[in-house]
Design an enzyme around this catalytic site. Structure first.
Site, PDB file in Angstrom:
ATOM      1  N   ASP A  76      -8.322  24.568 -56.971  1.00 26.20           N
ATOM      2  CA  ASP A  76      -6.900  24.255 -56.833  1.00 26.20           C
ATOM      3  C   ASP A  76      -6.770  23.231 -55.706  1.00 26.20           C
ATOM      4  O   ASP A  76      -6.181  23.484 -54.661  1.00 26.20           O
ATOM      5  CB  ASP A  76      -6.075  25.508 -56.549  1.00 26.20           C
ATOM      6  CG  ASP A  76      -4.587  25.301 -56.828  1.00 26.20           C
ATOM      7  OD1 ASP A  76      -4.209  24.167 -57.164  1.00 26.20           O
ATOM      8  OD2 ASP A  76      -3.821  26.267 -56.694  1.00 26.20           O
ATOM      9  N   ILE A 171       8.385  29.318 -56.397  1.00 28.04           N
ATOM     10  CA  ILE A 171       9.529  28.578 -55.858  1.00 28.04           C
ATOM     11  C   ILE A 171      10.476  29.621 -55.279  1.00 28.04           C
ATOM     12  O   ILE A 171      10.794  30.613 -55.946  1.00 28.04           O
ATOM     13  CB  ILE A 171      10.262  27.772 -56.949  1.00 28.04           C
ATOM     14  CG1 ILE A 171       9.303  26.834 -57.666  1.00 28.04           C
ATOM     15  CG2 ILE A 171      11.434  26.991 -56.362  1.00 28.04           C
ATOM     16  CD1 ILE A 171       9.826  26.345 -59.006  1.00 28.04           C
ATOM     17  N   HIS A 186       5.304  26.402 -53.650  1.00 25.26           N
ATOM     18  CA  HIS A 186       3.852  26.498 -53.456  1.00 25.26           C
ATOM     19  C   HIS A 186       3.154  26.136 -54.762  1.00 25.26           C
ATOM     20  O   HIS A 186       3.329  26.817 -55.773  1.00 25.26           O
ATOM     21  CB  HIS A 186       3.507  27.941 -53.051  1.00 25.26           C
ATOM     22  CG  HIS A 186       2.046  28.249 -52.986  1.00 25.26           C
ATOM     23  ND1 HIS A 186       1.546  29.511 -53.217  1.00 25.26           N
ATOM     24  CD2 HIS A 186       0.973  27.470 -52.727  1.00 25.26           C
ATOM     25  CE1 HIS A 186       0.239  29.500 -53.090  1.00 25.26           C
ATOM     26  NE2 HIS A 186      -0.140  28.275 -52.798  1.00 25.26           N
ATOM     27  N   HIS A 278      -3.142  23.178 -48.170  1.00 24.44           N
ATOM     28  CA  HIS A 278      -3.961  24.209 -47.529  1.00 24.44           C
ATOM     29  C   HIS A 278      -5.267  24.487 -48.268  1.00 24.44           C
ATOM     30  O   HIS A 278      -5.998  25.412 -47.903  1.00 24.44           O
ATOM     31  CB  HIS A 278      -3.174  25.505 -47.255  1.00 24.44           C
ATOM     32  CG  HIS A 278      -2.505  26.128 -48.441  1.00 24.44           C
ATOM     33  ND1 HIS A 278      -1.229  26.639 -48.391  1.00 24.44           N
ATOM     34  CD2 HIS A 278      -2.934  26.350 -49.699  1.00 24.44           C
ATOM     35  CE1 HIS A 278      -0.898  27.148 -49.560  1.00 24.44           C
ATOM     36  NE2 HIS A 278      -1.921  26.998 -50.373  1.00 24.44           N
ATOM     37  N   PRO A 310       3.638  31.214 -45.611  1.00 28.62           N
ATOM     38  CA  PRO A 310       4.443  32.166 -46.393  1.00 28.62           C
ATOM     39  C   PRO A 310       3.897  33.582 -46.290  1.00 28.62           C
ATOM     40  O   PRO A 310       2.711  33.791 -46.021  1.00 28.62           O
ATOM     41  CB  PRO A 310       4.294  31.624 -47.817  1.00 28.62           C
ATOM     42  CG  PRO A 310       2.917  31.015 -47.827  1.00 28.62           C
ATOM     43  CD  PRO A 310       2.715  30.434 -46.447  1.00 28.62           C
ATOM     44  N   SER A 317       8.646  34.521 -44.359  1.00 31.26           N
ATOM     45  CA  SER A 317       7.764  33.376 -44.200  1.00 31.26           C
ATOM     46  C   SER A 317       8.149  32.619 -42.940  1.00 31.26           C
ATOM     47  O   SER A 317       9.199  32.887 -42.338  1.00 31.26           O
ATOM     48  CB  SER A 317       7.856  32.457 -45.427  1.00 31.26           C
ATOM     49  OG  SER A 317       7.521  33.151 -46.607  1.00 31.26           O
ATOM     50  N   HIS A 334      -2.919  30.064 -43.946  1.00 32.46           N
ATOM     51  CA  HIS A 334      -2.050  29.490 -44.990  1.00 32.46           C
ATOM     52  C   HIS A 334      -1.120  30.522 -45.593  1.00 32.46           C
ATOM     53  O   HIS A 334      -0.343  30.212 -46.497  1.00 32.46           O
ATOM     54  CB  HIS A 334      -2.889  28.832 -46.080  1.00 32.46           C
ATOM     55  CG  HIS A 334      -3.420  29.768 -47.134  1.00 32.46           C
ATOM     56  ND1 HIS A 334      -4.110  30.920 -46.847  1.00 32.46           N
ATOM     57  CD2 HIS A 334      -3.371  29.692 -48.502  1.00 32.46           C
ATOM     58  CE1 HIS A 334      -4.456  31.513 -47.983  1.00 32.46           C
ATOM     59  NE2 HIS A 334      -4.022  30.805 -48.995  1.00 32.46           N
TER      60      HIS A 334
END
Length: 405
Positions: A76, A171, A186, A278, A310, A317, A334
């Site tokens: 990712d 979201i 994210h 991150h 978060p 967060s 992160h």
């Protein structure tokens, strides 16, 4: 703040900001494996959200000289966070937030598809704004990558630009301590980033076999600086990180519009956006040396730099400002970090428990998201306490809407 130092025989130390938070044995061993590699600069840093990953732990900071470990960067590539403060106040939100969640879900594709089935998380007719971003900032460089590595061509690339994905991507509409409304999201480089990551992880493993290099874990296979594969990987990962950043920008525009449609009024961004990776690698200077710094589940926290940490679907967060701590290679966590695998969470957490833990949030409360329930993660307050010498809190956010893939 005390840190734990793990000495590694025939390797560099591991410095971990884990006092007061769970730190599993499997993650410790992965960090020791990393620290035993011959090209690690000074030490490996472990953040308080550290937990077991593929090859390298999530929540680790890995400085290398002359080599990069593709699996440590992960698949990712460029995954990260974006947040903006709006001019909307909490008392301007409707009593029921279901319409806002529905508008967000309509504006931004989310979720994932099975083989041979329509993918709800991809565009099927590319919107004009998505097409413009792709053509102006990504298409030409992607064509060059595909010429060198044709396997990257048949991927979800432009179809995934401006889409959320699955898993822990989200979201959220949040309120800060002054009841100002924020939007936070994210996501990363989606399907194309996954293919880039998997492709170069495979090539790195082939290189280890070619030169008979023995490793404590095959997922620590690396590419050597100066080789064609290394140069191609740096080019590809840089592109994927740009894709991820633009992906978040496109989604944020659409999320702000969804909020405006819900309120039937223009929404103005009052604070410059924080948009931080991150999961990434880049060249940085630490302890008198230029190194390749891989942050796998970690955020850059140079002095004065803003970042986002978060919690979970039901936990608060933080918008943070870095303190520039050299020992952590100017990094912080992160997020909260998992204490349960997804499989374990689905076994032990009931839908009723998940619904209770997220009662204050307009979000999905069905069985398919219990692996993201708050109890699957470390206590975010303990995580923040463990890294008080890395960041200071600028804003505390509590979510009122959460969209999951």
């Amino acid at each position: 703040m005390a840190i734990e130092v793990i000495n590694v025989e025939k390797g560099v130390p591991v410095k971990s900001w884990t006092v007061g938070v769970p730190f599993e044995d499997g993650a410790r061993q992965q960090l020791k494996n990393l620290a035993s590699l011959p090209f690690i600069h000074k030490w490996v840093a472990a953040m308080p959200d550290v937990h077991f990953g593929k090859g390298a732990t999530i929540g680790s900071v890995i400085p290398t000289t002359g080599a990069i470990i593709p699996a440590a960067v992960g698949v990712d590539i460029g995954c990260g966070m974006m947040a903006v403060k709006t001019d909307v106040r909490a008392d301007q939100l409707p009593d029921s937030l279901k319409e806002l969640r529905s508008n967000l879900e309509r504006a931004i594709p989310h979720g994932g598809g099975k083989a041979r089935k329509r993918d709800p998380g991809a565009w099927h007719d590319i919107p004009d704004d998505v097409g413009q971003f792709w053509q102006q900032q990504l298409a030409d460089r992607f064509a060059v990558l595909c010429d060198k590595h044709p396997v990257l061509k048949n991927t979800n690339n432009v179809k995934h630009l401006g889409t959320l994905g699955t898993g822990n991507h989200f979201i959220e509409v949040c309120l800060d301590e002054q009841d100002d409304v924020w939007i936070m999201l994210h996501s990363g480089s989606r399907g194309v980033g996954n293919r880039i990551g998997e492709h170069f992880i495979r090539l790195a493993k082939q290189e280890m076999e070619r030169f008979f290099i023995q490793l404590p874990d095959r997922d620590l296979s690396y590419l050597v600086e100066g080789t064609d594969y290394f140069n191609d990987y740096v080019e590809a990962v840089d592109w994927a990180q740009d894709f991820a950043r633009i992906n978040r920008q496109v989604m944020m525009r659409r999320a702000l519009n969804a909020l405006a449609v819900t309120l039937n009024k223009p929404v103005i961004v009052e604070r410059e956006a924080v948009n931080c990776h991150h999961n990434y690698v880049q060249k940085e200077h630490h302890y008198d040396k230029n190194v390749w710094l891989t942050r796998k589940g970690a955020v850059s926290a140079r002095e004065g730099q803003l970042g986002i940490i978060p919690g979970s679907m039901g936990a608060r967060s933080f918008i943070v400002r870095g303190k520039g701590n050299a020992e952590s290679f100017c990094s912080c966590s992160h997020g909260a970090g998992r204490v349960m695998s997804r499989t374990q969470a689905k076994k032990v957490v009931s839908v009723e428990e998940h619904a209770l833990a997220t009662a204050h949030v307009e979000c999905r409360k069905d069985a398919s998201v219990v692996d993201e329930t708050p109890s699957a993660y470390k206590n975010i307050d303990a995580v923040m306490a463990a890294q008080s010498d890395l960041v200071e809190v600028v804003h505390t956010l509590r979510q009122v809407v959460c969209v999951k893939g």
